[in-house]
Scaffold this motif. Structure first.
Motif, PDB file in Angstrom:
ATOM      1  N   ILE A  61       0.840  -1.201   0.000  1.00 33.43           N
ATOM      2  CA  ILE A  61       0.000   0.000   0.000  1.00 33.43           C
ATOM      3  C   ILE A  61       0.875   1.251   0.000  1.00 33.43           C
ATOM      4  CG2 ILE A  61      -1.685   1.332   1.330  1.00 33.43           C
ATOM      5  CD1 ILE A  61      -2.788  -1.365   2.363  1.00 33.43           C
ATOM      6  N   HIS A 119       0.813   4.166  -2.887  1.00 31.60           N
ATOM      7  CA  HIS A 119       0.554   5.563  -2.561  1.00 31.60           C
ATOM      8  C   HIS A 119       1.740   6.447  -2.934  1.00 31.60           C
ATOM      9  CE1 HIS A 119      -2.747   4.557   0.643  1.00 31.60           C
ATOM     10  NE2 HIS A 119      -3.138   4.325  -0.590  1.00 31.60           N
ATOM     11  N   ILE A 178      -3.948   4.551  -6.225  1.00 32.05           N
ATOM     12  CA  ILE A 178      -4.854   4.011  -5.211  1.00 32.05           C
ATOM     13  C   ILE A 178      -4.664   2.510  -5.076  1.00 32.05           C
ATOM     14  CG2 ILE A 178      -6.547   5.798  -5.736  1.00 32.05           C
ATOM     15  CD1 ILE A 178      -8.240   3.410  -7.003  1.00 32.05           C
ATOM     16  N   THR A 188      -6.817  -5.834   6.353  1.00 35.92           N
ATOM     17  CA  THR A 188      -6.854  -4.681   5.450  1.00 35.92           C
ATOM     18  C   THR A 188      -6.995  -3.384   6.235  1.00 35.92           C
ATOM     19  OG1 THR A 188      -7.716  -5.912   3.561  1.00 35.92           O
ATOM     20  CG2 THR A 188      -8.235  -3.566   3.648  1.00 35.92           C
ATOM     21  N   LEU A 221      -4.222  -0.412   6.197  1.00 37.45           N
ATOM     22  CA  LEU A 221      -4.570   0.947   5.782  1.00 37.45           C
ATOM     23  C   LEU A 221      -4.339   1.941   6.914  1.00 37.45           C
ATOM     24  CD1 LEU A 221      -7.799   0.210   3.723  1.00 37.45           C
ATOM     25  CD2 LEU A 221      -5.682   1.194   2.829  1.00 37.45           C
ATOM     26  N   ARG A 222      -4.549   1.512   8.135  1.00 41.39           N
ATOM     27  CA  ARG A 222      -4.235   2.387   9.267  1.00 41.39           C
ATOM     28  C   ARG A 222      -2.734   2.649   9.344  1.00 41.39           C
ATOM     29  NH1 ARG A 222      -8.149   0.015  14.111  1.00 41.39           N
ATOM     30  NH2 ARG A 222      -9.684   1.710  14.055  1.00 41.39           N
ATOM     31  N   SER A 254      -4.682   5.830   4.529  1.00 39.81           N
ATOM     32  CA  SER A 254      -5.537   5.708   3.349  1.00 39.81           C
ATOM     33  C   SER A 254      -5.500   7.009   2.567  1.00 39.81           C
ATOM     34  CB  SER A 254      -6.976   5.381   3.757  1.00 39.81           C
ATOM     35  OG  SER A 254      -7.491   6.384   4.614  1.00 39.81           O
ATOM     36  N   ARG A 255      -5.880   6.915   1.291  1.00 43.90           N
ATOM     37  CA  ARG A 255      -5.944   8.114   0.463  1.00 43.90           C
ATOM     38  C   ARG A 255      -7.245   8.097  -0.319  1.00 43.90           C
ATOM     39  NH1 ARG A 255      -1.878   8.950  -4.118  1.00 43.90           N
ATOM     40  NH2 ARG A 255      -3.648  10.084  -4.976  1.00 43.90           N
ATOM     41  N   ASP A 312      -9.002   5.024  -2.481  1.00 41.00           N
ATOM     42  CA  ASP A 312      -8.776   3.646  -2.031  1.00 41.00           C
ATOM     43  C   ASP A 312     -10.117   2.931  -1.879  1.00 41.00           C
ATOM     44  OD1 ASP A 312      -6.044   3.931  -1.980  1.00 41.00           O
ATOM     45  OD2 ASP A 312      -5.908   4.242   0.190  1.00 41.00           O
ATOM     46  N   LEU A 350     -11.356   5.437   8.164  1.00 44.28           N
ATOM     47  CA  LEU A 350     -10.445   5.353   7.022  1.00 44.28           C
ATOM     48  C   LEU A 350     -10.992   6.080   5.800  1.00 44.28           C
ATOM     49  CD1 LEU A 350      -9.390   1.603   7.325  1.00 44.28           C
ATOM     50  CD2 LEU A 350      -7.882   3.583   7.610  1.00 44.28           C
ATOM     51  N   VAL A 395     -12.480   4.906   3.240  1.00 47.55           N
ATOM     52  CA  VAL A 395     -12.289   4.189   1.978  1.00 47.55           C
ATOM     53  C   VAL A 395     -13.655   3.798   1.425  1.00 47.55           C
ATOM     54  CG1 VAL A 395     -10.004   3.313   2.548  1.00 47.55           C
ATOM     55  CG2 VAL A 395     -12.020   1.990   3.186  1.00 47.55           C
TER      56      VAL A 395
END
Length: 434
Positions: free
Chosen positions: A236, A240, A245, A259, A263-264, A268-269, A272, A291, A293
């Motif tokens: 990830i 990024h 994504i 997941t 992501l934490r 996240s962006r 995602d 998050l 997402v």
């Protein structure tokens, strides 16, 4: 093109001028010289549907494959009959799809040899992530000594030896256009640059009526026996760092938990995605909301597979399956899709499933997850880059539209593909009901 007398979801009647995008929306627009006209006759016009998770090549191949799911094959004898009468393709293979253990138990090369003819046979599990090959098939791909013949779809060590079928994409495209689908996102993880270019060229030639957006190489399938938090976090991070994504395939609680943790850790962006979210424990809802997402889910599986879930899944976990309403209530961005060909390609059926939450037998699965018809409909309005943000019929939006034979109330009451009267892609009518 000028679309005249179009009734919008708010019940106003307008004219819509288009080129590749919507240029103007107003009442009583005067046709320009040489402008083509389409009379909507006060039928409902909505943004064209975007199916946010499909597999185009698999869908094309499925059209010439034999279906051997519980409804078709039923049991071991039915499986034997289906394979014995199946068409052998030009490539020498029998390709079977939709298998589930309810038919004949866990399938391996020995079990498949017992029920298949002496030609190469490959059977895809209905999850889409696993194939079983018989001995003749293993010989064909150079894996004669493989212990059980169970091979992951994403493993190029064997799948690259198979010819990808380019035929049939036009048929898939026409079928989807008849449902009012004006765009698709292909979620196949191993698509390469060549595949993306071919989709674009097929659209330019008119073979593909819709544009196909691809998640690869940002799509990753997780497997419960290979969950690695550090590796996933690093992947990830790398995506990024490349200003790209991620889209993470989560069909079990364990996959979702890892997941969320990754992501934490990576952060996240915007853009995602979590694909499927088939099982969402209640204590994951707040984490998903934090998050921010997008969850791209398929409630159609409640209707298609719900009775099997009621048998296979413990009752105290039923509320975790294919959530929709609780995700929206928690503030989690959400879009819907069909997962065609692993799910039925009709997005209207997916909408009805989200509203009704009934299985094929009429049982209710997850009553608390029901949503309104309008919410279900607009969950297919998102653009490929922003799936949870519904498009509108306004200037500047892509001229991808769906004309429905009924009033807005009719549309929301029925949520039926039979209402699709015409489909417009980039300002051009690509489907009209005969």
């Amino acid at each position: 093109m000028l679309i005249q007398r179009a009734r919008l979801l708010d019940d106003t009647v307008v004219d819509i001028r288009t080129d590749h995008h919507i240029v103007e929306v107003a009442q009583d627009l005067a046709p320009a010289r040489g402008e083509s006209l389409f009379d909507a006759s006060e039928r409902t016009v909505i943004p064209g549907l975007h199916d946010h998770h499909v597999h185009m090549h698999s869908a094309a191949a499925a059209m010439t494959s034999v279906s051997i799911g519980p409804r078709e094959a039923r049991d071991r004898n039915g499986l034997r009959t289906a394979l014995a009468t199946a068409h052998v393709g030009d490539d020498g293979w029998i390709r079977a799809v939709g298998y589930h253990e309810a038919v004949a138990g866990e399938l391996d090369r020995v079990a498949l040899d017992e029920v298949s003819p002496p030609v190469p046979v490959r059977v895809q599990h209905r999850s889409g992530i696993l194939w079983t090959l018989n001995s003749a098939g293993l010989d064909r791909v150079g894996l004669s000594d493989h212990p059980d013949g169970r091979l992951r779809s994403s493993d190029p060590s064997w799948s690259d030896s198979l010819a990808r079928r380019e035929t049939g994409l036009a048929d898939v495209s026409r079928k989807l256009a008849s449902y009012g689908v004006t765009g698709m996102t292909d979620a196949t993880p191993d698509l390469g640059v060549v595949d993306v270019v071919r989709f674009a060229e097929a659209h330019r030639r008119g073979e593909l009526l819709q544009r196909v957006h691809c998640l690869a190489p940002g799509k990753r399938i997780l497997h419960d026996d290979e969950l690695d938090l550090d590796a996933l976090t690093a992947w990830i991070d790398a995506r990024h760092a490349a200003d790209a994504i991620v889209a993470l395939h989560c069909v079990t609680a364990a996959q979702l938990v890892i997941t969320i943790a990754a992501l934490r850790a990576a952060g996240s962006r915007v853009g995602d995605r979590i694909e499927h979210a088939a099982v969402v424990p209640t204590d994951c809802l707040d984490a998903l909301a934090e998050l921010d997402v997008v969850v791209v889910t398929q409630p159609n599986f409640v209707a298609e597979r719900g009775d099997q879930y009621l048998t296979d899944v413990p009752q105290d976990e039923h509320h975790q399956l294919w959530r929709v309403g609780s995700l929206i209530a928690a503030g989690i961005p959400l879009a819907m899709s069909t997962d065609f060909p692993f799910g039925d390609p009709d997005p209207w059926a997916a909408m009805r499933a989200a509203v009704r939450r009934t299985t094929a037998s009429g049982s209710v699965l997850g009553e608390q997850e029901r949503i309104s018809a309008r919410t279900a409909l607009t969950s297919f309005f998102g653009a490929p880059e922003h799936p949870a943000l519904p498009r509108t019929v306004n200037p500047g939006e892509p001229a991808n539209l769906c004309v429905l034979a009924g009033t807005p109330d009719d549309v929301l009451r029925e949520l039926d593909a039979g209402l699709v009267a015409a489909t417009v892609v980039e300002g051009r009518v690509v489907y009209e009901q005969g």
